[in-house]
Structure formats: structure tokens, C-alpha cells
Design a protein around this motif. Structure first.
Motif, PDB file in Angstrom:
ATOM      1  N   THR A   6      13.345-102.239  52.573  1.00  0.00           N
ATOM      2  CA  THR A   6      13.071-100.788  52.248  1.00  0.00           C
ATOM      3  C   THR A   6      11.546-100.688  51.959  1.00  0.00           C
ATOM      4  N   SER A   8       8.375 -98.195  50.110  1.00  0.00           N
ATOM      5  CA  SER A   8       8.118 -97.294  49.226  1.00  0.00           C
ATOM      6  C   SER A   8       6.444 -97.273  49.364  1.00  0.00           C
ATOM      7  N   ASP A 113      15.510 -98.766  47.864  1.00  0.00           N
ATOM      8  CA  ASP A 113      15.466-100.097  47.244  1.00  0.00           C
ATOM      9  C   ASP A 113      16.309 -99.718  46.209  1.00  0.00           C
ATOM     10  N   LYS A 117      20.169-101.666  45.569  1.00  0.00           N
ATOM     11  CA  LYS A 117      19.713-102.784  44.269  1.00  0.00           C
ATOM     12  C   LYS A 117      20.948-103.814  44.363  1.00  0.00           C
ATOM     13  N   ASN A 124      12.527-105.495  49.233  1.00  0.00           N
ATOM     14  CA  ASN A 124      11.689-104.446  48.724  1.00  0.00           C
ATOM     15  C   ASN A 124      10.331-104.556  48.695  1.00  0.00           C
ATOM     16  N   TYR A 178       9.433-104.323  43.271  1.00  0.00           N
ATOM     17  CA  TYR A 178       9.450-104.732  44.568  1.00  0.00           C
ATOM     18  C   TYR A 178       9.298-106.365  44.892  1.00  0.00           C
TER      19      TYR A 178
END
Lengths: 206, 206
Positions: A6, A8, A113, A117, A124, A178
Motif C-alpha cells: 500500500t 500513502s 494500509d 492492517k 505499507n 508504515y
């Protein structure tokens, strides 16, 4: 195998491009707007309703009020008492879980993320960059003035942070959320993709 | 050349060990407690006064009060009106700047990333790890019970966060403060050092 990635990212940091390059290098699917369309199809919502869900949350208090605190407590009862935004989030989360179950992939944005989880094999990543780099990138790609770009970056990042903080109860951009966080302008877009690829290899060889 | 590396780390995450391995791989000096002793010598303070400066700041409000807000405004006037802790911080900062000027090195802790924020060629790294990994590491290295270790981790990390937040006016552990943030238990201590080395090489070849 740890191969669901993932990403971000700050607006203009190149996070989406890095994700695409990484997916190409690994030969695995990449989900971004495709994800929105998938979600739209699955839930029966119109695709355009979904498109701005992540970016429009520009005020955290108003956002929380609009979304209705603790609305998720009702999730198991179906969609009773859920706002349209909550329903969109739940439909997106459902799609994210489904594509992650299918196999290795790269998913950009949409709290992926947090949604994943508890899913094993997820890595992440957070991408950020110097503000001047981001301004230049967005000015070039969208042909806008510097003032307009600065305004847009602030608005979109605020929206992303509020969206993430509301849905996850975590803090967007906190290193501890992350496995890997990278400043992209310092090494370049390509090297970021290579760096993430190395981290995945280290994790899989551990 | 971007070869001054600062490492901030959660207690028990292996950040110090990663920094040492990285320094060995790069063949450059490593500063941790040596830095404290250097600072002590330079300033004329007793070394023991320095040793706990970073870890003892366990309450942010009390810490701020004890340190005296805005005390740094007086820096140019000499040490007038500065607390002992402020003077230690200034002496440490002075040493950090001096060792960074000397040449490539790895510096662990002591807000080095913030102290060197305007120095070219600095790469800031943050290391964190899963709490179970940290507990196990500290239990093994210090021969303590789990309950004692949990208490110690909470206390020391709170101290590090307060120390950093007070001196830098930034947030400890926020991805945007570091070029690279890594979860160490997921790939292992050795791989973290390799990962940082790669990032440095990417930055120098850009």
C-alpha cells in the motif's frame, strides 16, 4: 510472501508514479482509479460519487460531524444510520480486501494500509517530498500558476490527512504507520521504486 | 557528498546497532556516547551530567516549564538565563555541528537531525519496530522482566519524544522529518543498514 504493497503519499510527491513503476517492476496489478471503478461497480454506486471521497475532507471537525462519530458501530447491522461517505468508505474497503486476497498488488491511497492492517503479507509505504519539488511537479503536470498549486496542495493534503485520521483513528504521515517512509525528491522517482523493491526482498528473505 | 547520517530511534528498535553497522560498512566514524564525552570535554561539564539528558524528559509540560520556554532567545547573550539542561543541549549541538563539519559520520540520537537541518549533505533516518520485538530485545540485553521492560520502553520513548519536540518544535517520529524511516524487525538489523546504504548511494548518484 509479502507482496501486497500500500502506498500513502503527499500530493505531488510522485507516490502514484512510484507505485505504478513498482507494480511494473514486480509484474503485479496496480490499483488507483481502477479501484474506485471496481468499488463503484460492486456497490452499485455511480463512479463519480467515489472520485473525490478521499480529497474532499478538508476540515477535520466538520468532517467528523458530517460523517457521524462512531457510525462504524452499526456496520454489522447493515448500512442503517450510515452516511453516504461512510457507505462509500465501506464499499472501497471491501474492494481493497478483495483485491488483496486475489494476490500480490500495489494499492495507492484510500487508507489501504489501515483497511488491510490485519492482513498478513502487507507492506505499507509513505512517500513525501520537499514542497518546492511538489509545486514544480504539479505546475508542470496540470499547467497551473504557483499560487493555485500551493492552494491545491494544502487543500488535498489536508483532505487526505482528515480522511485517514477519521477512518483509521491513526495519524497520517506518522512513521510508525508504515514499514517504509521515503523522501522522493532526494533520490528520485525511479530509485524510490527500487528502494521499496529492495525492502520487499529483504522482508521475503528474512 | 551526502554522508552525514543521523539516526533517531525507538528504544529497543536496534537503531543504535544499525547505525554502528552502517558506519562500519561505510568506514566512517560513529557517534553516540562518544559524542557525549566529547561534548563534556569541550564544555567543561562533567560527563555524567550529560548521560541522561535525552532520556529523562518524561513529561512534556513539566519539561517545558523546567527548561523555561523561549530560553534560546538568550543564546547570543551567552549562557545568561539558561537552565543546566539548555546549556547541555547547546554544548551537545555544538559538538554535533563540529563532528559533521569534520566529514562523513553516523550520529545517533540527540536531535542531530534538527541540529543539522541547515547543513548540506545530511541524511536523516528514523528506526522503529514492533513492540514485541523491542520487548524481547531489551529483555535479552538487559536481563529484565517483561513488565520492567515495558515500563522502561514507555518511559524512554516518552523522554525522547519530549526532548525532541521541545528542542526542535517538530514532532518526533513524523515521517516528514526524516529522509528514510524503517521498521527494523520486518527485515532485520543487517538489512536495515543495507537499506540505508542504498538510499545514500541513490542520493549521491542523483
Amino acid at each position: 510472501m509479502k507482496n501486497v504493497i500500500t502506498i500513502s503519499r503527499q500530493y505531488g510527491s510522485g507516490g502514484r508514479e512510484i507505485g505504478k513503476k513498482l507494480a511494473d517492476k514486480l509484474g503485479i496489478p496496480f490499483y488507483d482509479n481502477e479501484l474506485i471503478n471496481l468499488a463503484a461497480k460492486e456497490s452499485g454506486f455511480c463512479a463519480s460519487v467515489f472520485e473525490n471521497a478521499e480529497n474532499k475532507a478538508t476540515n477535520s471537525l466538520l468532517y467528523s460531524i458530517a460523517m457521524g462519530m462512531n457510525a462504524y458501530g452499526n456496520q454489522e447491522l447493515g448500512f442503517t444510520n450510515l452516511s453516504l461517505d461512510d457507505r462509500i468508505y465501506l464499499a472501497q474497503s471491501d474492494v481493497i480486501r478483495k483485491v488483496a486476497q486475489k494476490g500480490p498488488c500495489v494499492i495507492v491511497g484510500r487508507c489501504a494500509d489501515y483497511v488491510l492492517k490485519d492482513t498478513p503479507g502487507v507492506i505499507n509505504v509513505f512517500i513525501w517530498a520537499d514542497i518546492d519539488f511538489r509545486i514544480k511537479r504539479v505546475m508542470e503536470s496540470d499547467n497551473l500558476t504557483e499560487a493555485k498549486v500551493i492552494e491545491r496542495i494544502q487543500k488535498i493534503d489536508k483532505g487526505r490527512a482528515n480522511y485517514y485520521n477519521y477512518h483509521s483513528s491513526e495519524k497520517w504521515g506518522r512513521a510508525e504507520n508504515y514499514h517504509l517512509s521515503l523522501r522522493s525528491d532526494f533520490i528520485g522517482i525511479d530509485s524510490c521504486a527500487d528502494c521499496i523493491k529492495s525492502y520487499i526482498e529483504y522482508a521475503n528473505n528474512k
